[in-house]
Scaffold this active site. Structure first.
Site, PDB file in Angstrom:
ATOM      1  N   THR A  40       9.844  19.970   6.606  1.00  0.00           N
ATOM      2  CA  THR A  40      11.104  19.426   7.127  1.00  0.00           C
ATOM      3  C   THR A  40      11.350  18.024   6.582  1.00  0.00           C
ATOM      4  O   THR A  40      12.409  17.730   6.027  1.00  0.00           O
ATOM      5  CB  THR A  40      11.054  19.378   8.674  1.00  0.00           C
ATOM      6  OG1 THR A  40      10.748  20.688   9.142  1.00  0.00           O
ATOM      7  CG2 THR A  40      12.368  18.920   9.267  1.00  0.00           C
ATOM      8  N   ILE A  47      15.803   6.434  13.947  1.00  0.00           N
ATOM      9  CA  ILE A  47      16.195   5.158  14.577  1.00  0.00           C
ATOM     10  C   ILE A  47      15.302   4.046  14.020  1.00  0.00           C
ATOM     11  O   ILE A  47      14.083   4.164  14.086  1.00  0.00           O
ATOM     12  CB  ILE A  47      16.014   5.219  16.112  1.00  0.00           C
ATOM     13  CG1 ILE A  47      16.699   6.454  16.698  1.00  0.00           C
ATOM     14  CG2 ILE A  47      16.526   3.942  16.762  1.00  0.00           C
ATOM     15  CD1 ILE A  47      16.368   6.695  18.167  1.00  0.00           C
ATOM     16  N   GLY A  97      14.133  27.175  17.758  1.00  0.00           N
ATOM     17  CA  GLY A  97      13.414  26.306  16.825  1.00  0.00           C
ATOM     18  C   GLY A  97      13.380  24.850  17.258  1.00  0.00           C
ATOM     19  O   GLY A  97      12.979  23.971  16.491  1.00  0.00           O
ATOM     20  N   LYS A 127       3.617   7.734  20.159  1.00  0.00           N
ATOM     21  CA  LYS A 127       4.683   6.805  19.762  1.00  0.00           C
ATOM     22  C   LYS A 127       4.660   5.548  20.622  1.00  0.00           C
ATOM     23  O   LYS A 127       4.879   4.438  20.124  1.00  0.00           O
ATOM     24  CB  LYS A 127       6.038   7.514  19.874  1.00  0.00           C
ATOM     25  CG  LYS A 127       6.152   8.693  18.914  1.00  0.00           C
ATOM     26  CD  LYS A 127       7.345   9.564  19.275  1.00  0.00           C
ATOM     27  CE  LYS A 127       7.488  10.755  18.362  1.00  0.00           C
ATOM     28  NZ  LYS A 127       8.444  11.757  18.866  1.00  0.00           N
TER      29      LYS A 127
END
Ligand SMILES: NC(=O)c1ccc[n+]([C@@H]2O[C@H](COP(=O)([O-])OP(=O)(O)OC[C@H]3O[C@@H](n4cnc5c(N)ncnc54)[C@H](OP(=O)(O)O)[C@@H]3O)[C@@H](O)[C@H]2O)c1
Length: 430
Positions: free
Chosen positions: A14, A138, A189, A207
């Site tokens: 991806t 972001i 998905g 994160k």
């Protein structure tokens, strides 16, 4: 013309596929911004024969991604394989040891090995960049590391996992149960076939540790994050939260104070007038408070081909410009080893949901446990008997120490009146 920045790309999924497409489509603009061309010279993935929607023949192909680090025709390696250890970590270590810059989107690797890698990058005076690892497209790493560099940052929190936010938003909108929404998200998905890293809060915790380090100047400390996922949120919680003026969101929250470093990922009730309550679907958002700049709110797409490629290529442009800078906003030796703050000392409001047997005295038993533990009740909703004979009681407390709420739950432990484990969600009061 200036020398091109020569890139090796490990991983063509991806994110990696997105990077190839973005560099193709915005090539001329990127060259003007970077001051020189950015060229992929070598790539690696598992399956050489797969059609990825672009011409692979123009790049050198290697079967073993870890060999990319040693290539003489490469200035920077982009690691987009994934996994905290294994080939991704070997490649990262070898790249930095070879004196080449490293770009990665791998939050698991940075959360577990970020300090070691940052130290290796410093030793070689090369860049380690990972903008895509937190909140995808972001620019929150840049925002904290550069934009807010002059500020003391008191706390940082946000919605860091798009899969969880999608599931919670769907539950809220459709009144559906968690399991049904998860199954639908997998079909579409939006959720992995093994969704545990997302729904159990681990991905958000990876994160959060990165954001905390950048915000507070503390060493990345994944082990001390208290993590609760969203598996036990039920449709009734969404309805009760709405009735009480809240929405449920999975929040990663870091704070640095006199008591030490506090890091928690938990489903949380967010007042509907707070901007995070309006971050819906797969979007991500981060809020940070700086002592001079005030509150900054970042929002956007936290995953997917386009947003993550945007972040990876922004890192490459920085490197092409010669911008390096310390990976965690200060040299590794300047990062402090903060003590872990005890959550019991924290004060706040909480939401408690009990499922109880339909018989007299149950409500009195719960409220007595709260009274005896010093917990004061702000509001209470009791819903009538469900078809299975259970009653739901939802309580919002006044502000008080978390220790007291835990005391009330301990008193109720093993009570015959409770037909299920109580649900506790903290309330986000900014
Ligand atoms: N997807 C997102 O939206 C997103 C957002 C932020 C961060 N990230 C992070 O970005 C990284 C990549 O994610 P992704 O979604 O792009 O994953 P992905 O679609 O599963 O792609 C992984 C790629 O790595 C290749 N690969 C796997 N094992 C390999 C090995 N041993 N050697 C060489 N190549 C190998 C795969 O090859 P094949 O294609 O041949 O199977 C594939 O091209 C992860 O660290 C992830 O956490 C992803």
């Amino acid at each position: 013309m200036s020398q091109p920045l020569r890139v090796a790309l490990a991983g063509l999924g991806t994110v990696g596929g997105g990077v190839v497409k973005l560099l193709d489509e915005n090539r001329a603009l990127i060259e003007r911004r970077a001051g020189r061309p950015i060229e992929i010279v070598a790539v690696s993935a598992r399956d050489r024969t797969r059609d990825r929607g672009f011409d692979l023949g123009r790049f050198a192909w290697v079967d073993d991604a870890t060999t990319l680090a040693a290539r003489d025709d490469v200035d920077v390696v982009v690691e987009l394989v994934g996994g905290s250890d294994g080939p991704a970590l070997t490649l990262a270590r070898d790249t930095l040891a070879a004196g080449k810059a490293l770009v990665t989107a791998n939050k698991a690797m940075i959360a577990h090995h970020g300090l070691e890698l940052a130290g290796a990058a410093e030793k070689q005076s090369v860049a380690l960049k990972y903008e895509a690892a937190v909140a995808g497209g972001i620019p929150v790493i840049k925002g904290l590391r550069e934009g807010m560099a002059a500020n003391e940052i008191g706390h940082v929190f946000g919605i860091l996992n798009g899969t969880c936010n999608y599931i919670l938003s769907e539950m809220e909108e459709k009144g559906s149960d968690f399991a049904d929404v998860l199954a639908e998200a997998q079909r579409l998905g939006y959720a992995e076939s093994d969704p545990s890293f997302d729904i159990d809060g681990v991905d958000a915790a990876h994160k959060l540790t990165i954001l905390s380090s950048l915000a507070f100047g503390t060493a990345v400390d994944f082990a001390s994050v208290a993590v609760t996922g969203i598996r036990h949120v039920i449709a009734a919680d969404m309805a009760e939260a709405a009735a009480l003026g809240f929405r449920v969101r999975l929040i990663g929250h870091g704070e640095a104070g006199t008591g030490g470093l506090f890091q928690r990922v938990h489903p949380c009730l967010v007042p509907t007038n707070h901007p995070l309550a309006h971050v819906s679907g797969s979007l991500n958002a981060v809020v940070a408070h700086g002592n001079f700049v005030g509150r900054i709110f970042f929002q956007g797409r936290g995953a997917g081909e386009g947003p993550t490629a945007s972040a990876v290529v922004a890192d490459l442009i920085d490197i092409a410009r010669g911008e390096t800078g310390p990976a965690f906003a200060m040299p590794v030796s300047a990062l402090s080893q903060a003590a872990v703050a005890a959550s019991g000392d924290r004060r706040g409001r909480v939401y408690l949901r009990f499922t109880v047997a339909d018989r007299p005295g149950v409500l009195a038993e719960i409220t007595a446990a709260m009274r005896d533990s010093g917990v004061s009740i702000e509001s209470l909703i009791q819903r009538g008997v469900a078809s299975d004979g259970q009653v739901l009681i939802a309580i919002v407390t006044h502000v008080g120490p978390e220790r007291a709420v835990q005391g009330a739950l301990d008193r109720l432990e093993g009570s015959q009146s409770l037909t299920g484990k109580p649900m506790l969600m903290h309330i986000l009061d900014e």
